[in-house]
Design a protein around this motif. Structure first.
Motif, PDB file in Angstrom:
ATOM      1  N   ALA A  72      77.604 -25.651  49.117  1.00 31.25           N
ATOM      2  CA  ALA A  72      76.137 -24.902  49.897  1.00 31.25           C
ATOM      3  C   ALA A  72      75.209 -26.149  50.460  1.00 31.25           C
ATOM      4  N   LEU A  73      75.233 -27.151  49.499  1.00 36.99           N
ATOM      5  CA  LEU A  73      74.216 -28.519  49.859  1.00 36.99           C
ATOM      6  C   LEU A  73      74.937 -29.026  51.211  1.00 36.99           C
ATOM      7  N   ARG A  74      76.106 -29.237  51.297  1.00 41.58           N
ATOM      8  CA  ARG A  74      76.691 -29.794  52.498  1.00 41.58           C
ATOM      9  C   ARG A  74      76.395 -29.006  53.748  1.00 41.58           C
ATOM     10  N   GLY A  75      76.521 -27.772  53.639  1.00 39.80           N
ATOM     11  CA  GLY A  75      76.121 -26.862  54.728  1.00 39.80           C
ATOM     12  C   GLY A  75      74.771 -26.974  55.021  1.00 39.80           C
ATOM     13  N   ALA A  76      73.859 -27.041  54.123  1.00 41.45           N
ATOM     14  CA  ALA A  76      72.420 -27.125  54.288  1.00 41.45           C
ATOM     15  C   ALA A  76      72.014 -28.507  55.103  1.00 41.45           C
ATOM     16  N   LEU A  77      72.602 -29.584  54.733  1.00 37.60           N
ATOM     17  CA  LEU A  77      72.313 -30.844  55.183  1.00 37.60           C
ATOM     18  C   LEU A  77      73.052 -30.803  56.610  1.00 37.60           C
ATOM     19  N   SER A  78      74.152 -30.368  56.901  1.00 35.53           N
ATOM     20  CA  SER A  78      74.904 -30.532  58.055  1.00 35.53           C
ATOM     21  C   SER A  78      73.857 -29.664  59.350  1.00 35.53           C
ATOM     22  N   ARG A  79      73.398 -28.604  58.795  1.00 35.60           N
ATOM     23  CA  ARG A  79      72.584 -27.908  59.709  1.00 35.60           C
ATOM     24  C   ARG A  79      71.165 -28.610  59.942  1.00 35.60           C
ATOM     25  N   LEU A  80      70.747 -29.312  59.040  1.00 38.10           N
ATOM     26  CA  LEU A  80      69.577 -30.211  59.284  1.00 38.10           C
ATOM     27  C   LEU A  80      69.798 -31.644  60.056  1.00 38.10           C
ATOM     28  N   LEU A  81      70.979 -32.078  59.804  1.00 40.81           N
ATOM     29  CA  LEU A  81      71.312 -33.372  60.684  1.00 40.81           C
ATOM     30  C   LEU A  81      71.768 -32.793  62.207  1.00 40.81           C
ATOM     31  N   GLN A  82      72.278 -31.609  62.386  1.00 42.26           N
ATOM     32  CA  GLN A  82      72.688 -31.418  63.720  1.00 42.26           C
ATOM     33  C   GLN A  82      72.304 -29.843  63.868  1.00 42.26           C
ATOM     34  N   PRO A  83      71.008 -29.694  64.222  1.00 43.95           N
ATOM     35  CA  PRO A  83      70.460 -28.666  64.114  1.00 43.95           C
ATOM     36  C   PRO A  83      70.720 -27.688  65.575  1.00 43.95           C
ATOM     37  N   THR A  84      71.204 -26.485  65.562  1.00 44.98           N
ATOM     38  CA  THR A  84      71.563 -25.542  66.560  1.00 44.98           C
ATOM     39  C   THR A  84      69.852 -25.289  67.404  1.00 44.98           C
ATOM     40  N   ALA A  85      70.171 -24.844  68.507  1.00 48.58           N
ATOM     41  CA  ALA A  85      68.939 -24.310  69.283  1.00 48.58           C
ATOM     42  C   ALA A  85      68.138 -23.364  68.357  1.00 48.58           C
ATOM     43  N   ASP A  86      69.095 -22.503  67.660  1.00 49.45           N
ATOM     44  CA  ASP A  86      68.266 -21.318  66.907  1.00 49.45           C
ATOM     45  C   ASP A  86      67.510 -22.193  65.651  1.00 49.45           C
ATOM     46  N   VAL A  87      68.192 -22.829  64.929  1.00 54.16           N
ATOM     47  CA  VAL A  87      67.691 -23.629  63.935  1.00 54.16           C
ATOM     48  C   VAL A  87      66.465 -24.385  64.255  1.00 54.16           C
ATOM     49  N   GLN A  88      66.344 -25.104  65.181  1.00 49.11           N
ATOM     50  CA  GLN A  88      65.141 -25.955  65.784  1.00 49.11           C
ATOM     51  C   GLN A  88      64.149 -25.009  66.235  1.00 49.11           C
ATOM     52  N   SER A  89      64.468 -24.002  66.816  1.00 48.05           N
ATOM     53  CA  SER A  89      63.377 -22.964  67.183  1.00 48.05           C
ATOM     54  C   SER A  89      62.717 -22.592  65.859  1.00 48.05           C
ATOM     55  N   ARG A  90      63.521 -22.250  64.812  1.00 49.60           N
ATOM     56  CA  ARG A  90      62.969 -21.427  63.668  1.00 49.60           C
ATOM     57  C   ARG A  90      62.021 -22.612  62.979  1.00 49.60           C
ATOM     58  N   LEU A  91      62.479 -23.803  62.982  1.00 47.32           N
ATOM     59  CA  LEU A  91      61.792 -24.888  62.253  1.00 47.32           C
ATOM     60  C   LEU A  91      60.376 -25.414  63.071  1.00 47.32           C
ATOM     61  N   ASP A  92      60.429 -25.127  64.509  1.00 50.30           N
ATOM     62  CA  ASP A  92      59.485 -25.331  65.389  1.00 50.30           C
ATOM     63  C   ASP A  92      58.354 -24.379  65.092  1.00 50.30           C
ATOM     64  N   SER A  93      58.965 -23.003  64.951  1.00 52.54           N
ATOM     65  CA  SER A  93      57.702 -22.151  64.482  1.00 52.54           C
ATOM     66  C   SER A  93      57.119 -22.120  63.282  1.00 52.54           C
ATOM     67  N   LEU A  94      57.878 -22.833  62.259  1.00 52.78           N
ATOM     68  CA  LEU A  94      57.182 -22.887  60.940  1.00 52.78           C
ATOM     69  C   LEU A  94      56.441 -24.280  61.087  1.00 52.78           C
ATOM     70  N   GLY A  95      56.482 -25.069  62.020  1.00 56.37           N
ATOM     71  CA  GLY A  95      55.901 -26.468  61.871  1.00 56.37           C
ATOM     72  C   GLY A  95      56.416 -27.361  61.093  1.00 56.37           C
ATOM     73  N   VAL A  96      57.830 -27.468  61.077  1.00 57.08           N
ATOM     74  CA  VAL A  96      58.490 -28.297  59.916  1.00 57.08           C
ATOM     75  C   VAL A  96      59.347 -29.460  61.036  1.00 57.08           C
ATOM     76  N   THR A  97      59.388 -30.583  60.620  1.00 60.10           N
ATOM     77  CA  THR A  97      59.964 -31.401  61.329  1.00 60.10           C
ATOM     78  C   THR A  97      61.044 -32.027  60.149  1.00 60.10           C
ATOM     79  N   ILE A  98      62.235 -32.371  60.905  1.00 53.26           N
ATOM     80  CA  ILE A  98      63.262 -32.861  60.075  1.00 53.26           C
ATOM     81  C   ILE A  98      63.322 -34.241  60.304  1.00 53.26           C
ATOM     82  N   GLN A  99      62.918 -34.971  61.166  1.00 56.22           N
ATOM     83  CA  GLN A  99      63.122 -36.305  61.196  1.00 56.22           C
ATOM     84  C   GLN A  99      61.905 -37.325  61.050  1.00 56.22           C
ATOM     85  N   ASP A 100      61.952 -38.716  60.749  1.00 56.35           N
ATOM     86  CA  ASP A 100      60.837 -39.347  60.668  1.00 56.35           C
ATOM     87  C   ASP A 100      60.688 -40.052  62.040  1.00 56.35           C
TER      88      ASP A 100
END
Length: 198
Positions: A72-100
């Motif tokens: 589960a943690l590997r899957g979660a981190l993989s999606r954060l390390l290489q976010p798809t367009a849908d993942v990035q869009s949802r993060l942007d809508s929540l105002g959450v940034t992944i990278q420094d």
């Protein structure tokens, strides 16, 4: 004097695992299984050993133990390390940034804290982390990023727990024989080093 586990260098892994096993609904073996699955990805994400163990411990408390937690943690981190367009869009809508600013992934607890502050719900978590990892990440979110930080901090100071376990193991005749064997080996090495055997 009872033997003491050295909690520096490579032995720090054992200390963190012992403390994580003692402080959550898991065992050292289950944590080892979890690390087998998530270790390389957690390292690539910049997660410390302690933060990884704390996250696996919190997943175990939610009933997602061992290899399941690692997956589960590997899957979660993989999606954060290489976010798809849908993942990035949802993060942007929540105002959450992944990278420094330097492009490296922010601490996992900080990302979870931002999701918590943004009021992320189950749908958000499933979109961001996927069907397999989403429920586990939701369990961590419900517990709170502060708990994750506290647990990580406890593991970073795990020498006390490791010493306690070592002390228990060294009680009784077997522990005393182990100490005697160690002392005997020390004397033999000292004699050999002194040149008396020549």
């Amino acid at each position: 004097m009872p033997a003491r586990l050295n909690c520096s260098g490579a032995s720090a892994k054992r200390c963190s695992r012992y403390e994580a096993a003692r402080s959550s609904n898991t065992s050292v073996e289950q944590l080892g299984g979890g690390f087998t699955y998530v270790g390389p990805v957690a390292s690539a994400a910049g997660m410390s050993l302690e933060e990884t163990a704390a996250t696996l411990g919190m997943l175990a408390d939610a009933g997602i133990q061992g290899e399941q937690g690692g997956t589960a943690l590997r899957g979660a981190l993989s999606r954060l390390l290489q976010p798809t367009a849908d993942v990035q869009s949802r993060l942007d809508s929540l105002g959450v940034t992944i990278q420094d600013a330097d492009g490296s992934m922010r601490p996992f607890a900080d990302i979870m804290g931002d999701l918590e502050a943004a009021g992320a719900d189950v749908n958000d978590m499933l979109t961001i982390f996927g069907v397999e990892a989403g429920p586990g990440m939701m369990a961590i979110l419900e517990r709170g990023s502060d708990d994750l930080r506290d647990f990580t901090g406890n593991l970073e100071n795990a020498e006390g727990a490791a010493k306690e376990m070592a002390d228990i193991k060294m009680e009784g005749l077997q522990g005393q024989l182990k100490q005697l064997q160690s002392a005997t080996e020390g004397v033999m090495l000292a004699i050999a080093d002194s040149g008396l055997l020549e």
